[in-house]
Design an enzyme around this catalytic site. Sequence first.
Site, PDB file in Angstrom:
ATOM      1  N   LYS A  10       9.996   4.709  -1.548  1.00  0.00           N
ATOM      2  CA  LYS A  10       9.567   3.355  -1.905  1.00  0.00           C
ATOM      3  C   LYS A  10      10.352   2.279  -1.146  1.00  0.00           C
ATOM      4  O   LYS A  10      11.406   2.571  -0.547  1.00  0.00           O
ATOM      5  CB  LYS A  10       9.721   3.176  -3.415  1.00  0.00           C
ATOM      6  CG  LYS A  10       8.798   4.100  -4.224  1.00  0.00           C
ATOM      7  CD  LYS A  10       8.840   3.741  -5.697  1.00  0.00           C
ATOM      8  CE  LYS A  10       7.917   4.654  -6.492  1.00  0.00           C
ATOM      9  NZ  LYS A  10       7.890   4.282  -7.927  1.00  0.00           N
ATOM     10  N   TYR A  50      -2.222   2.175  -7.514  1.00  0.00           N
ATOM     11  CA  TYR A  50      -1.707   2.239  -8.888  1.00  0.00           C
ATOM     12  C   TYR A  50      -2.730   1.747  -9.904  1.00  0.00           C
ATOM     13  O   TYR A  50      -2.354   1.292 -10.985  1.00  0.00           O
ATOM     14  CB  TYR A  50      -0.415   1.430  -8.990  1.00  0.00           C
ATOM     15  CG  TYR A  50       0.801   2.163  -8.445  1.00  0.00           C
ATOM     16  CD1 TYR A  50       1.305   3.285  -9.101  1.00  0.00           C
ATOM     17  CD2 TYR A  50       1.448   1.739  -7.293  1.00  0.00           C
ATOM     18  CE1 TYR A  50       2.418   3.966  -8.626  1.00  0.00           C
ATOM     19  CE2 TYR A  50       2.569   2.410  -6.810  1.00  0.00           C
ATOM     20  CZ  TYR A  50       3.045   3.525  -7.484  1.00  0.00           C
ATOM     21  OH  TYR A  50       4.149   4.197  -7.021  1.00  0.00           O
ATOM     22  N   ASN A 113      12.696   2.651  -8.096  1.00  0.00           N
ATOM     23  CA  ASN A 113      13.224   3.999  -8.375  1.00  0.00           C
ATOM     24  C   ASN A 113      13.116   4.961  -7.191  1.00  0.00           C
ATOM     25  O   ASN A 113      13.013   6.162  -7.363  1.00  0.00           O
ATOM     26  CB  ASN A 113      12.604   4.568  -9.655  1.00  0.00           C
ATOM     27  CG  ASN A 113      11.112   4.790  -9.557  1.00  0.00           C
ATOM     28  OD1 ASN A 113      10.498   4.423  -8.563  1.00  0.00           O
ATOM     29  ND2 ASN A 113      10.530   5.397 -10.569  1.00  0.00           N
ATOM     30  N   HIS A 116       8.316   8.207  -5.304  1.00  0.00           N
ATOM     31  CA  HIS A 116       7.181   8.543  -6.177  1.00  0.00           C
ATOM     32  C   HIS A 116       6.940  10.043  -6.058  1.00  0.00           C
ATOM     33  O   HIS A 116       7.118  10.617  -4.992  1.00  0.00           O
ATOM     34  CB  HIS A 116       5.931   7.789  -5.710  1.00  0.00           C
ATOM     35  CG  HIS A 116       4.666   8.285  -6.344  1.00  0.00           C
ATOM     36  ND1 HIS A 116       4.287   7.888  -7.600  1.00  0.00           N
ATOM     37  CD2 HIS A 116       3.726   9.158  -5.921  1.00  0.00           C
ATOM     38  CE1 HIS A 116       3.145   8.504  -7.920  1.00  0.00           C
ATOM     39  NE2 HIS A 116       2.779   9.274  -6.910  1.00  0.00           N
ATOM     40  N   GLU A 127      -3.957  11.298  -4.339  1.00  0.00           N
ATOM     41  CA  GLU A 127      -2.977  10.431  -3.673  1.00  0.00           C
ATOM     42  C   GLU A 127      -2.811  10.804  -2.202  1.00  0.00           C
ATOM     43  O   GLU A 127      -2.687   9.923  -1.341  1.00  0.00           O
ATOM     44  CB  GLU A 127      -1.646  10.500  -4.431  1.00  0.00           C
ATOM     45  CG  GLU A 127      -1.754   9.865  -5.815  1.00  0.00           C
ATOM     46  CD  GLU A 127      -0.576  10.134  -6.732  1.00  0.00           C
ATOM     47  OE1 GLU A 127      -0.620   9.658  -7.882  1.00  0.00           O
ATOM     48  OE2 GLU A 127       0.395  10.812  -6.310  1.00  0.00           O
TER      49      GLU A 127
HETATM   50  P1  CMP Z   1       5.881   6.085 -10.135  1.00  0.00           P
HETATM   51  O1  CMP Z   1       6.181   7.459 -10.567  1.00  0.00           O
HETATM   52  O2  CMP Z   1       5.753   5.770  -8.718  1.00  0.00           O
HETATM   53  O3  CMP Z   1       4.529   5.616 -10.849  1.00  0.00           O
HETATM   54  C1  CMP Z   1       4.396   4.477 -11.637  1.00  0.00           C
HETATM   55  C2  CMP Z   1       5.525   3.533 -11.455  1.00  0.00           C
HETATM   56  O4  CMP Z   1       5.575   2.447 -12.344  1.00  0.00           O
HETATM   57  C3  CMP Z   1       6.814   4.277 -11.737  1.00  0.00           C
HETATM   58  O5  CMP Z   1       7.068   5.162 -10.697  1.00  0.00           O
HETATM   59  C4  CMP Z   1       7.805   3.150 -11.896  1.00  0.00           C
HETATM   60  O6  CMP Z   1       8.384   2.759 -10.663  1.00  0.00           O
HETATM   61  C5  CMP Z   1       6.903   2.030 -12.399  1.00  0.00           C
HETATM   62  N1  CMP Z   1       7.260   1.725 -13.753  1.00  0.00           N
HETATM   63  C6  CMP Z   1       7.136   2.517 -14.828  1.00  0.00           C
HETATM   64  N2  CMP Z   1       7.586   1.890 -15.937  1.00  0.00           N
HETATM   65  C7  CMP Z   1       8.014   0.673 -15.529  1.00  0.00           C
HETATM   66  C8  CMP Z   1       8.589  -0.428 -16.190  1.00  0.00           C
HETATM   67  N3  CMP Z   1       8.818  -0.402 -17.505  1.00  0.00           N
HETATM   68  N4  CMP Z   1       8.909  -1.511 -15.461  1.00  0.00           N
HETATM   69  C9  CMP Z   1       8.672  -1.532 -14.124  1.00  0.00           C
HETATM   70  N5  CMP Z   1       8.116  -0.502 -13.439  1.00  0.00           N
HETATM   71  C10 CMP Z   1       7.800   0.579 -14.136  1.00  0.00           C
END
Ligand code: CMP
Length: 138
Positions: A10, A50, A113, A116, A127
């Site tokens: 990311k 998303y 984070n 993904h 995806e």
């Molecule tokens: P990912 O697994 O890429 O798929 C959905 C994404 O939404 C997840 O990683 C997080 O980065 C994001 N996400 C999930 N919960 C939250 C949250 N409470 N606040 C901000 N981002 C979120």
Amino acid sequence: MSNRTFTMVKPDATRKGYTGAILDQIIKGGFSIKALKWIQLTKEQAGQFYDVHRERPFYPELVEFMSSGPIVAAILEKENAVADFRTLIGATNPANAAEGTIRKNFAASIGENAVHGSDSDENAAIEGDFFFSKLERF
Ligand code: CMP
């Protein structure tokens, strides 16, 4: 059980220069790269990727963040790929991620984070198809 999953490094991680270290950990974790792309998503493309989270409160922030800089998209192969990759990356919230996981090592917060990982075989295929044509994978 499929042997493929899909990942993105990311924008937080590409910005901080973690791309090489993350790909290294993925390869050392036993995954082989079947497709790879360095790309910056538009807001529209990030929103489409998303779409399943459209109704969530964090959706606007997620779309803004995922289009804020380059990402690295990849299709990965390994036996039991989806589940094993989710183990390798750790919990969505890095505060809960196990020691030694990619998110524990490189992620800053639940939004930023670092990586993904697909949550099912079906989504891994969807995806991967979002980013790669047949010519771009092997
Ligand atoms: P990912 O697994 O890429 O798929 C959905 C994404 O939404 C997840 O990683 C997080 O980065 C994001 N996400 C999930 N919960 C939250 C949250 N409470 N606040 C901000 N981002 C979120």
